[in-house]
Design a protein around this motif. Sequence first.
Motif, PDB file in Angstrom:
ATOM      1  N   ASP A  34      98.373 -90.503  47.866  1.00  0.00           N
ATOM      2  CA  ASP A  34      98.022 -89.398  46.968  1.00  0.00           C
ATOM      3  C   ASP A  34      96.741 -89.689  46.189  1.00  0.00           C
ATOM      4  O   ASP A  34      95.967 -88.782  45.904  1.00  0.00           O
ATOM      5  CB  ASP A  34      99.164 -89.131  45.981  1.00  0.00           C
ATOM      6  CG  ASP A  34     100.430 -88.669  46.674  1.00  0.00           C
ATOM      7  OD1 ASP A  34     100.581 -87.462  46.890  1.00  0.00           O
ATOM      8  OD2 ASP A  34     101.264 -89.526  47.016  1.00  0.00           O
TER       9      ASP A  34
ATOM     10  N   GLN B 232     108.644 -86.277  52.073  1.00  0.00           N
ATOM     11  CA  GLN B 232     109.576 -85.611  51.184  1.00  0.00           C
ATOM     12  C   GLN B 232     109.246 -84.147  50.906  1.00  0.00           C
ATOM     13  O   GLN B 232     109.609 -83.614  49.866  1.00  0.00           O
ATOM     14  CB  GLN B 232     109.677 -86.396  49.870  1.00  0.00           C
ATOM     15  CG  GLN B 232     108.367 -86.884  49.286  1.00  0.00           C
ATOM     16  CD  GLN B 232     107.455 -85.771  48.853  1.00  0.00           C
ATOM     17  OE1 GLN B 232     107.767 -85.041  47.924  1.00  0.00           O
ATOM     18  NE2 GLN B 232     106.362 -85.610  49.533  1.00  0.00           N
ATOM     19  N   GLN B 233     108.616 -83.472  51.847  1.00  0.00           N
ATOM     20  CA  GLN B 233     108.386 -82.046  51.638  1.00  0.00           C
ATOM     21  C   GLN B 233     109.708 -81.286  51.774  1.00  0.00           C
ATOM     22  O   GLN B 233     110.516 -81.579  52.636  1.00  0.00           O
ATOM     23  CB  GLN B 233     107.388 -81.512  52.675  1.00  0.00           C
ATOM     24  CG  GLN B 233     106.067 -82.238  52.677  1.00  0.00           C
ATOM     25  CD  GLN B 233     105.385 -82.179  51.331  1.00  0.00           C
ATOM     26  OE1 GLN B 233     105.520 -81.197  50.624  1.00  0.00           O
ATOM     27  NE2 GLN B 233     104.679 -83.208  50.972  1.00  0.00           N
TER      28      GLN B 233
ATOM     29  N   THR C 152      97.990 -95.494  46.260  1.00  0.00           N
ATOM     30  CA  THR C 152      98.861 -94.684  47.113  1.00  0.00           C
ATOM     31  C   THR C 152      98.025 -93.688  47.910  1.00  0.00           C
ATOM     32  O   THR C 152      96.831 -93.464  47.617  1.00  0.00           O
ATOM     33  CB  THR C 152      99.878 -93.906  46.280  1.00  0.00           C
ATOM     34  OG1 THR C 152      99.169 -92.927  45.476  1.00  0.00           O
ATOM     35  CG2 THR C 152     100.663 -94.827  45.372  1.00  0.00           C
TER      36      THR C 152
ATOM     37  N   SER D 235     105.976 -91.481  51.620  1.00  0.00           N
ATOM     38  CA  SER D 235     106.116 -91.443  50.157  1.00  0.00           C
ATOM     39  C   SER D 235     105.124 -90.504  49.488  1.00  0.00           C
ATOM     40  O   SER D 235     105.054 -90.456  48.260  1.00  0.00           O
ATOM     41  CB  SER D 235     105.952 -92.859  49.588  1.00  0.00           C
ATOM     42  OG  SER D 235     104.670 -93.377  49.902  1.00  0.00           O
ATOM     43  N   MET D 236     104.367 -89.752  50.271  1.00  0.00           N
ATOM     44  CA  MET D 236     103.374 -88.853  49.690  1.00  0.00           C
ATOM     45  C   MET D 236     104.043 -87.738  48.893  1.00  0.00           C
ATOM     46  O   MET D 236     105.007 -87.128  49.352  1.00  0.00           O
ATOM     47  CB  MET D 236     102.498 -88.251  50.793  1.00  0.00           C
ATOM     48  CG  MET D 236     101.235 -87.594  50.270  1.00  0.00           C
ATOM     49  SD  MET D 236     100.190 -86.967  51.605  1.00  0.00           S
ATOM     50  CE  MET D 236     100.838 -85.315  51.765  1.00  0.00           C
ATOM     51  N   LYS D 237     103.549 -87.488  47.712  1.00  0.00           N
ATOM     52  CA  LYS D 237     104.148 -86.486  46.833  1.00  0.00           C
ATOM     53  C   LYS D 237     103.400 -85.155  46.843  1.00  0.00           C
ATOM     54  O   LYS D 237     103.931 -84.142  46.408  1.00  0.00           O
ATOM     55  CB  LYS D 237     104.215 -87.031  45.404  1.00  0.00           C
ATOM     56  CG  LYS D 237     105.120 -88.248  45.260  1.00  0.00           C
ATOM     57  CD  LYS D 237     105.130 -88.756  43.833  1.00  0.00           C
ATOM     58  CE  LYS D 237     106.146 -89.881  43.656  1.00  0.00           C
ATOM     59  NZ  LYS D 237     105.884 -91.034  44.524  1.00  0.00           N
ATOM     60  N   THR D 238     102.163 -85.144  47.303  1.00  0.00           N
ATOM     61  CA  THR D 238     101.366 -83.919  47.310  1.00  0.00           C
ATOM     62  C   THR D 238     101.927 -82.927  48.319  1.00  0.00           C
ATOM     63  O   THR D 238     102.055 -83.260  49.502  1.00  0.00           O
ATOM     64  CB  THR D 238      99.901 -84.231  47.658  1.00  0.00           C
ATOM     65  OG1 THR D 238      99.412 -85.224  46.746  1.00  0.00           O
ATOM     66  CG2 THR D 238      99.043 -82.982  47.577  1.00  0.00           C
ATOM     67  N   PRO D 239     102.271 -81.708  47.904  1.00  0.00           N
ATOM     68  CA  PRO D 239     102.847 -80.740  48.840  1.00  0.00           C
ATOM     69  C   PRO D 239     101.788 -80.143  49.769  1.00  0.00           C
ATOM     70  O   PRO D 239     100.704 -79.764  49.329  1.00  0.00           O
ATOM     71  CB  PRO D 239     103.433 -79.670  47.919  1.00  0.00           C
ATOM     72  CG  PRO D 239     102.585 -79.732  46.684  1.00  0.00           C
ATOM     73  CD  PRO D 239     102.193 -81.182  46.522  1.00  0.00           C
TER      74      PRO D 239
ATOM     75  N   LEU E  16     113.096 -83.431  53.160  1.00  0.00           N
ATOM     76  CA  LEU E  16     113.794 -84.376  52.286  1.00  0.00           C
ATOM     77  C   LEU E  16     115.292 -84.123  52.258  1.00  0.00           C
ATOM     78  O   LEU E  16     116.098 -85.054  52.335  1.00  0.00           O
ATOM     79  CB  LEU E  16     113.237 -84.271  50.860  1.00  0.00           C
ATOM     80  CG  LEU E  16     113.909 -85.158  49.803  1.00  0.00           C
ATOM     81  CD1 LEU E  16     113.725 -86.617  50.174  1.00  0.00           C
ATOM     82  CD2 LEU E  16     113.333 -84.857  48.441  1.00  0.00           C
TER      83      LEU E  16
END
Length: 297
Positions: free
Chosen positions: A90, A18-19, A88, A129-133, A283
Amino acid sequence: MYSKDNEFDQASGLRMMQQKNNVKVIAVTGGKGGVGKTNVTLNMGIAMAAQGKRVMVLDADLGLANVDVLLGLRVTKNLSHVLSGECTLDEVLVKGPNGILIAPATSGTQSMVELSPAEHAGLIRAFSSMKTPIDVLLVDTAAGISDMVLSFAKASQDILVVVCDEPTSITDAYALIKLLSNQHGVYKFKVVANMVRSLREGQELFAKLTRVTDRFLDATLELVSCIPYDNNVRLAVRKQRVVVEAYPKSPASLAFRSLASKASTWPIPEQAGGHLEFFIENLLEFGQRKNREQLSE
């Protein structure tokens, strides 16, 4: 049963990352162990982080992890805990020098070496699903030419093949390139001549490899860096540090920083190519595609 459809589904999962900006993904590999692949990965990554990039290193030697050890990092959770659902992706990331992020693997665990298709897909979903940019993902593959090495290599935008001046290094690098080009449709490779005594030695090493690939394979090789033999690299390893941090003015450090600057200019494809690629569609693009699919159902 594993099938090409499974492989496609996994590739789609990777593209779900999702970047909002595309991520540059570079696989660092070499076929043979002992060529300095992990050192190249870490020094290049930490140099890129110093240049302002948000860098993550994936220790893809899933059963014999050593990235965290080389950096002297304390790791409590790793990718095996992600696969088991305990946490996760992250939550397992560990911060290293210059803010570089490490996704640590595990060591001495046979089950991580022999992931089932379902487990492989689980690892893919963890990335989706990783949220870390991040801006750059460096994949430090295992030695050899296992299915896992091939999978990570062909799923990257650029493949960096590390070779040193040993007959077995040339032979194993050729075997890896042959498999990827003949069986997986990968035709472009970047080469790092590591631990060479001079620029000329590095060029001659590259020439040895291309003499074979040009004759027998439909593959294009590019020499992108010659890293000089530098005893400071060994001294840095003993300190559990990388040479660009411990001895920033040493010959190897200068070469690694030059490689990092060069890698930052390698273009990111706007669309996924013929082989599987990590994180090509951001994303927004993914959301638009899903909306179109839902409307057409």
